[in-house]
Design an enzyme around this catalytic site. Structure first.
Site, PDB file in Angstrom:
ATOM      1  N   HIS A  37      41.416  26.565  40.756  1.00 17.03           N
ATOM      2  CA  HIS A  37      41.800  25.892  41.578  1.00 17.03           C
ATOM      3  C   HIS A  37      42.264  25.678  42.744  1.00 17.03           C
ATOM      4  O   HIS A  37      42.415  25.465  43.601  1.00 17.03           O
ATOM      5  CB  HIS A  37      42.451  24.847  40.404  1.00 17.03           C
ATOM      6  CG  HIS A  37      42.494  24.390  39.154  1.00 17.03           C
ATOM      7  ND1 HIS A  37      42.566  24.365  38.203  1.00 17.03           N
ATOM      8  CD2 HIS A  37      41.581  23.049  38.779  1.00 17.03           C
ATOM      9  CE1 HIS A  37      42.106  23.673  37.164  1.00 17.03           C
ATOM     10  NE2 HIS A  37      41.232  23.080  37.514  1.00 17.03           N
ATOM     11  N   VAL A 176      36.022  31.743  40.762  1.00 14.01           N
ATOM     12  CA  VAL A 176      36.681  33.176  40.912  1.00 14.01           C
ATOM     13  C   VAL A 176      37.279  33.610  38.979  1.00 14.01           C
ATOM     14  O   VAL A 176      36.890  33.086  38.273  1.00 14.01           O
ATOM     15  CB  VAL A 176      38.813  32.302  40.668  1.00 14.01           C
ATOM     16  CG1 VAL A 176      39.838  33.230  41.246  1.00 14.01           C
ATOM     17  CG2 VAL A 176      38.338  31.161  42.897  1.00 14.01           C
ATOM     18  N   MET A 184      37.679  31.802  35.485  1.00 16.29           N
ATOM     19  CA  MET A 184      38.949  31.223  34.926  1.00 16.29           C
ATOM     20  C   MET A 184      38.301  29.606  34.240  1.00 16.29           C
ATOM     21  O   MET A 184      36.893  29.163  35.347  1.00 16.29           O
ATOM     22  CB  MET A 184      39.666  31.292  36.414  1.00 16.29           C
ATOM     23  CG  MET A 184      40.079  32.144  36.447  1.00 16.29           C
ATOM     24  SD  MET A 184      41.260  32.398  37.127  1.00 16.29           S
ATOM     25  CE  MET A 184      42.304  34.273  36.691  1.00 16.29           C
TER      26      MET A 184
END
Ligand code: PAF
Length: 283
Positions: A37, A176, A184
Site C-alpha cells: 500500500h 511488492v 504482500m
C-alpha cells in the site's frame, strides 16, 4: 495531514488544490496497510502534487461467506504510515454515507471481469468498479494508483475510466514481495506458520514458469503445469485457478507471441491468495 470522514470536506479540499493549480493523486484502499500500500502512496506522491488516500472496507465487493466481518482494520497505524509515505489527506467514510438509502447505481465492466477472480467471486468486480466510480466522483483525481497484484481489478478500472471518459490517468504499481517472494497482502496476516511458509511456493511457481518461457517454451499449458508442479507437495496449498491471459482483456491465451499474464489464486488453508507474473521477453 488531513484526516476526515466527510465527503464534502475532502471534495472541497481537492477542489481548492485544483484551483491552486495542483494535481491530485488518489490511492483507494481498504486499509490494513503493508508495504505494498505504501508503495502505491509513494508512487502517487512522485506523480502528483497532493495525494488523497481513502480507507473504506467496501461491503459490496465481498460475497457471502467471505471475510468482510473479519477484514483487518488498523486505522491509526494506517494514517501514520500514509502520512510518512507522502499522503496529504486520508478519507475514511462511513458505509451509510457512501451508500445512503436509495443508492441504486452500479457500474459493471463486462468481459474483463468474467474469468479468473470474477468467475469464483460473483459480483466482486461490480462492487469494485462501483465504489471506485463513487470515490473518483468525490475526489476527482488527476491520477489514481492501483497495484499490479490485483491485475484483473487494474484492467477493469482502466476499461471503466476509458469507456466512461473519466479523464483520470491510471498508474500501475509493481507487486511488492516479502523476502521469500510472497506477494504482500492484508490477508497474509490470516496465515498460520505452516501456511505462511508454504505460501512462498506461489511466487516460486510463477518464476518457474517464467524460466521455462525464457528457455524457449511458448505453450501456455506447459507454463501452467510448471506452476502446479511447484505446489504439488505443499500440504496446505490448493490452487483455485491457474490461468494464462492477455493482460489487457483477461482473455485466455494458449500460445505466447508477445506477452502473457500468468495469474493464479491459491488457498493456503482457508485464506485465498492471488498473485501473477507478466511473462515476456527480457528487453
Ligand atoms: O484493491 C482494493 O483494496 C479494493 O478493491 C479497492 C480498489 C480499494 C476498492 O474497494
Amino acid at each position: 495531514m488531513i484526516v476526515t470522514d466527510s465527503e464534502q470536506r475532502i471534495s472541497d479540499i481537492c477542489a481548492e488544490w485544483r484551483e491552486d493549480g495542483l494535481t491530485v493523486g488518489f490511492v483507494p484502499t481498504m486499509g490494513a496497510f503493508h508495504r505494498g500500500h505504501l508503495s502505491l502512496v509513494e508512487t502517487a506522491a512522485v506523480a502528483s502534487d497532493r495525494v488523497v488516500v481513502s480507507i473504506f472496507i467496501n461491503p459490496t465487493q465481498f460475497g457471502a461467506g467471505e471475510d468482510l466481518d473479519k477484514y483487518p482494520s488498523t486505522l491509526e497505524e494506517d494514517c501514520a504510515s500514509a502520512e510518512s509515505a507522502g499522503a496529504s489527506a486520508v478519507f475514511i467514510p462511513q458505509t451509510d454515507a457512501i451508500y445512503p438509502a436509495g443508492f441504486s447505481t452500479g457500474v459493471a465492466v463486462s468481459g474483463i471481469t468474467q474469468g479468473l477472480c470474477g468467475a469464483v467471486r460473483p459480483g466482486h468486480f461490480d462492487g469494485v468498479t462501483t465504489i471506485c466510480a463513487v470515490l473518483f466522483g468525490i475526489v476527482r483525481p488527476d491520477l489514481a494508483v492501483f497495484g499490479m497484484k490485483d491485475a484483473q481489478q487494474l484492467a477493469a478500472i482502466r476499461r471503466m475510466v476509458s469507456d466512461l471518459r473519466m479523464g483520470i490517468e491510471i498508474v500501475a504499481a509493481p507487486i511488492v514481495r516479502e523476502p521469500d517472494g510472497l506477494a504482500m497482502s492484508s490477508r497474509n496476516r490470516y496465515l498460520s506458520a505452516e501456511e505462511r511458509e508454504q505460501s512462498s511456493l506461489i511466487s516460486r511457481g510463477l518464476e518457474a514458469a517464467l524460466s521455462l518461457f525464457r528457455a524457449g517454451e511458448r505453450d501456455c499449458e506447459v507454463l501452467r503445469n510448471a506452476f502446479l508442479m511447484t505446489l504439488k507437495d505443499a500440504s496446505v496449498l490448493r490452487a483455485q485457478y491457474v490461468e494464462t491471459v492477455d493482460p489487457d482483456t483477461m482473455l485466455r491465451v494458449e500460445t505466447i507471441d508477445d506477452r502473457v499474464l500468468l495469474a493464479v489464486a491459491v488457498f493456503a488453508g482457508k485464506t485465498r491468495l492471488i498473485d501473477n507474473i507478466l511473462i515476456k521477453s527480457e528487453v
